[in-house]
Write an enzyme that holds these catalytic residues in place. Structure first.
Site, PDB file in Angstrom:
ATOM      1  CB  CYS A  80      -7.493  53.537  15.095  1.00 32.92           C
ATOM      2  SG  CYS A  80      -7.049  53.038  13.438  1.00 32.92           S
ATOM      3  CE  LYS A 110       7.089  49.173  22.428  1.00 32.20           C
ATOM      4  NZ  LYS A 110       6.273  47.948  22.598  1.00 32.20           N
ATOM      5  CD  GLU A 139      -3.872  55.206  12.616  1.00 28.79           C
ATOM      6  OE1 GLU A 139      -4.787  55.647  13.365  1.00 28.79           O
ATOM      7  OE2 GLU A 139      -3.714  54.021  12.357  1.00 28.79           O
ATOM      8  CD  GLU A 148      -9.490  54.740  20.461  1.00 29.93           C
ATOM      9  OE1 GLU A 148      -8.410  54.883  21.040  1.00 29.93           O
ATOM     10  OE2 GLU A 148      -9.607  54.689  19.209  1.00 29.93           O
TER      11      GLU A 148
HETATM   12  P1  NAI Z   1      -0.692  52.249  23.711  1.00 30.59           P
HETATM   13  O1  NAI Z   1      -0.838  53.445  22.839  1.00 30.59           O
HETATM   14  O2  NAI Z   1      -0.168  52.480  25.066  1.00 30.59           O
HETATM   15  O3  NAI Z   1       0.271  51.190  22.985  1.00 30.59           O
HETATM   16  C1  NAI Z   1       0.585  51.208  21.608  1.00 30.59           C
HETATM   17  C2  NAI Z   1       2.093  51.041  21.441  1.00 30.59           C
HETATM   18  O4  NAI Z   1       2.767  52.102  22.115  1.00 30.59           O
HETATM   19  C3  NAI Z   1       2.636  49.757  22.048  1.00 30.59           C
HETATM   20  O5  NAI Z   1       3.690  49.262  21.233  1.00 30.59           O
HETATM   21  C4  NAI Z   1       3.191  50.226  23.376  1.00 30.59           C
HETATM   22  O6  NAI Z   1       4.202  49.404  23.888  1.00 30.59           O
HETATM   23  C5  NAI Z   1       3.737  51.586  23.008  1.00 30.59           C
HETATM   24  N1  NAI Z   1       3.887  52.516  24.137  1.00 30.59           N
HETATM   25  C6  NAI Z   1       3.147  52.583  25.280  1.00 30.59           C
HETATM   26  N2  NAI Z   1       3.603  53.574  26.080  1.00 30.59           N
HETATM   27  C7  NAI Z   1       4.644  54.150  25.437  1.00 30.59           C
HETATM   28  C8  NAI Z   1       5.532  55.222  25.751  1.00 30.59           C
HETATM   29  N3  NAI Z   1       5.433  55.907  26.886  1.00 30.59           N
HETATM   30  N4  NAI Z   1       6.487  55.557  24.848  1.00 30.59           N
HETATM   31  C9  NAI Z   1       6.591  54.888  23.685  1.00 30.59           C
HETATM   32  N5  NAI Z   1       5.801  53.857  23.349  1.00 30.59           N
HETATM   33  C10 NAI Z   1       4.829  53.481  24.203  1.00 30.59           C
HETATM   34  O7  NAI Z   1      -2.085  51.511  23.747  1.00 30.59           O
HETATM   35  P2  NAI Z   1      -2.570  50.270  24.658  1.00 30.59           P
HETATM   36  O8  NAI Z   1      -2.121  50.474  26.052  1.00 30.59           O
HETATM   37  O9  NAI Z   1      -2.199  49.011  23.980  1.00 30.59           O
HETATM   38  O10 NAI Z   1      -4.153  50.450  24.573  1.00 30.59           O
HETATM   39  C11 NAI Z   1      -4.816  51.451  25.324  1.00 30.59           C
HETATM   40  C12 NAI Z   1      -5.828  52.163  24.479  1.00 30.59           C
HETATM   41  O11 NAI Z   1      -5.180  52.792  23.390  1.00 30.59           O
HETATM   42  C13 NAI Z   1      -6.864  51.295  23.811  1.00 30.59           C
HETATM   43  O12 NAI Z   1      -7.918  51.015  24.658  1.00 30.59           O
HETATM   44  C14 NAI Z   1      -7.270  52.142  22.644  1.00 30.59           C
HETATM   45  O13 NAI Z   1      -8.209  53.101  23.069  1.00 30.59           O
HETATM   46  C15 NAI Z   1      -6.017  52.844  22.248  1.00 30.59           C
HETATM   47  N6  NAI Z   1      -5.328  52.190  21.114  1.00 30.59           N
HETATM   48  C16 NAI Z   1      -5.501  52.729  19.878  1.00 30.59           C
HETATM   49  C17 NAI Z   1      -4.926  52.115  18.788  1.00 30.59           C
HETATM   50  C18 NAI Z   1      -5.084  52.675  17.431  1.00 30.59           C
HETATM   51  O14 NAI Z   1      -4.944  51.950  16.446  1.00 30.59           O
HETATM   52  N7  NAI Z   1      -5.344  53.948  17.275  1.00 30.59           N
HETATM   53  C19 NAI Z   1      -4.167  50.869  18.904  1.00 30.59           C
HETATM   54  C20 NAI Z   1      -4.007  50.414  20.272  1.00 30.59           C
HETATM   55  C21 NAI Z   1      -4.590  51.062  21.306  1.00 30.59           C
END
Ligand code: NAI
Ligand code: MG
Length: 499
Positions: free
Chosen positions: A301, A192, A267, A402
């Protein structure tokens, strides 16, 4: 704002407002519900595509396809050389199409085309690295001490159906990274992509089929995290979740996975420390520390967002870094001169700008940036200026949370012991940097930092053969390196009596 690039014909179908389909069991399919959602170009706010909004029934179909492909299909039992040939063909397709993949991701999530083009070596390198690992799977023969004649050995077996959930900050890299390791181990996958940037995943899924991957081995399901992502994490037919994203979502995934005790690698986020000692080569350290925090508009990240500068050089360092930051070109990622693109979405824009207010309210000073960019063409995209907070304390929210935007919090330090203590005073432990010409100090700092990666006199380098991952709340498991395969393998012990 000019854009130097026209849209190549190979990707036009993804970015002309149409409805690209998902990929389940080798077929292009809409969501069972028929629902779609919009994905936008963050540089302009313009619509790129309506994507299928997958939910539980779609995830059920994709998991069933991946299960069939794992249990009945040829993938898990295919000879390593045959798997390798398919994965090498995939790598060739990625290489041949990389320029267009780069443009597609730039349109979808905003990163500068220069940065996306710079992914070529890593994208193709990862695909070939994991292809190579198909022939590196091995168990052990172990001497045991029990009476009689017993031979003991271990077999490494694929864990099964993998749910891969990836973020939007480097979409085609995230796809190849997760899928490459999983399929090299013999697993099948339901991936996904992030709702903000799903397009390259759909194309890469097609490239895998074109390379000869059997139907159902890799399925791509588009949709939101709370629906499709949650359904995948809780699904009893999924053996393992490999996730990259926020710490909060990682925690939700661990909770969802606990009902079936499926394996999880995470990660997650960070608030990585970057330490500049006064003997550092400042010509390297000033731009190095700025880009450690600002590259990809801070949507990385392992970004070095807590910058510790030795007090003797603090004022000079901050002014040199401010001058450097103000020289960076912010703009539409399609413009070849752009160094920093927009943030990915309105949501991230609101999140990042909220921290401008939070930092000021906490008493941090702004030495550069600290605002949304709105003049001219900037108004329709999600642009912010690279931002330097000074007079920061390590307990402030801008130093602990973050932000995921081009924002760095700078703190002065007096000695080695105190900076190591401050650097480690974080629940995260993903990246870290140290800048010094003193070899002993560098080595001591490398050992003292509780983080999964430490960069010395550089920041952010990545390679397929080098493991990457977090300590503490930055996650579990390692991606990259030969040990990445372990994340997708079970170990079976075998006892054979000879008589
Ligand atoms: P997120 O962690 O919510 O999204 C990342 C992935 O997880 C997306 O594919 C999303 O659809 C999926 N996801 C979201 N909720 C889920 C759930 N309950 N169960 C399973 N999958 C789920 O991050 P988002 O909302 O895009 O960004 C928010 C914050 O997260 C950012 O401001 C940043 O701080 C952090 N982030 C960190 C990343 C990294 O590489 N460590 C990458 C993206 C976001
Ligand atoms: Mg998008």
């Amino acid at each position: 704002m000019s854009s130097d690039l026209s849209i190549p014909s190979s990707i036009r179908r993804f970015v002309t407002g149409e409805s690209p389909a998902m990929l389940i069991d080798g077929a292009h399919v809409p969501a069972v519900s028929g629902e779609t959602f919009e994905t936008l170009n963050p540089a302009t706010g313009e619509l790129l595509a309506h994507l299928p909004a997958a939910d539980t029934p779609d995830v059920d179909r994709a998991v069933a396809a991946a299960r069939r492909a794992f249990e009945d299909g040829p993938w898990a039992t295919m000879k390593p050389f045959d798997r390798q040939r398919i994965m090498m063909r995939f790598a060739d397709l990625v290489e041949a199409n990389h320029e267009d993949l780069a443009i597609l991701d730039t349109l979808d999530m905003g990163a500068p085309i220069q940065r996306m083009r710079g992914n070529l070596r890593r994208a193709v390198g990862m695909a070939r690295f994991y292809a190579g690992l198909t022939t590196a799977l091995r168990g052990e023969t172990i001497a045991n001490s029990i009476p009689g004649d017993f031979q003991t050995q271990t077999l490494r077996e694929p864990v099964g159906v993998v749910g891969a959930i990836i973020p939007w900050n480097n979409p085609h890299i995230a796809f190849i990274w997760k899928v490459g390791a999983a399929i090299a181990a013999g697993c099948t996958v339901v991936l996904k992509p992030a709702e903000e940037a799903s397009l390259s995943a759909l194309w890469l899924g097609e490239m895998l089929l074109e390379a000869g991957l059997p139907n159902g081995v890799v399925n791509v399901v588009t949709g939101f995290g709370e629906t499709a992502g949650a359904a995948l994490s809780a699904h009893p037919g999924v053996d393992k979740i490999a996730f990259t994203g926020s710490t909060a979502t990682g925690q939700a995934i661990v909770r969802a996975a606990s009902s079936t005790l499926k394996r999880v690698t995470l990660e997650l986020g960070g608030k990585s420390p970057n330490i500049v000692f006064k003997d550092a080569d400042l010509d390297l350290a000033v731009p190095g520390a700025a880009m450690a925090a600002f590259i990809n508009s801070g949507q990385v990240c392992s970004a070095g967002t807590r910058l510790f500068v030795e007090r003797d050089i603090y004022d000079d360092f901050v002014s040199a870094m401010s001058a450097y930051s103000q020289s960076l070109t912010v703009g539409n990622g399609l413009d070849a001169t752009t160094q920093l693109g927009p943030l990915v979405s309105q949501t991230q824009l609101e999140r990042v700008t909220s921290y401008f207010a939070i930092g000021r309210a906490e008493g941090a000073a702004v030495s550069s940036g600290g605002e949304r960019l709105v003049e001219g063409d900037f108004a329709s995209g999600y642009y912010v200026a690279p931002t330097i907070f000074t007079d920061v304390h390590n307990e402030m929210r801008v130093a602990t949370e973050e932000i995921f935007g081009p924002v760095v919090s700078v703190m002065a330090f007096d000695d080695y012991e105190s900076v190591v203590r401050l650097a480690n005073a974080s629940p995260f432990g993903l990246g870290g940097g140290v800048w010094t010409n003193d070899l002993n100090k560098a080595n001591r700092t490398v050992k003292a930092l509780r983080t999964g990666t430490v960069w010395v006199n550089c920041y952010g380098q990545m390679d397929p053969a080098v493991p990457f991952g977090g300590y503490r709340m930055s996650g579990y498991g390692r991606e990259g390196g030969v040990q990445h395969l372990d994340e997708f393998l079970e170990t079976k012990a075998v006892w054979i009596q000879t008589h």
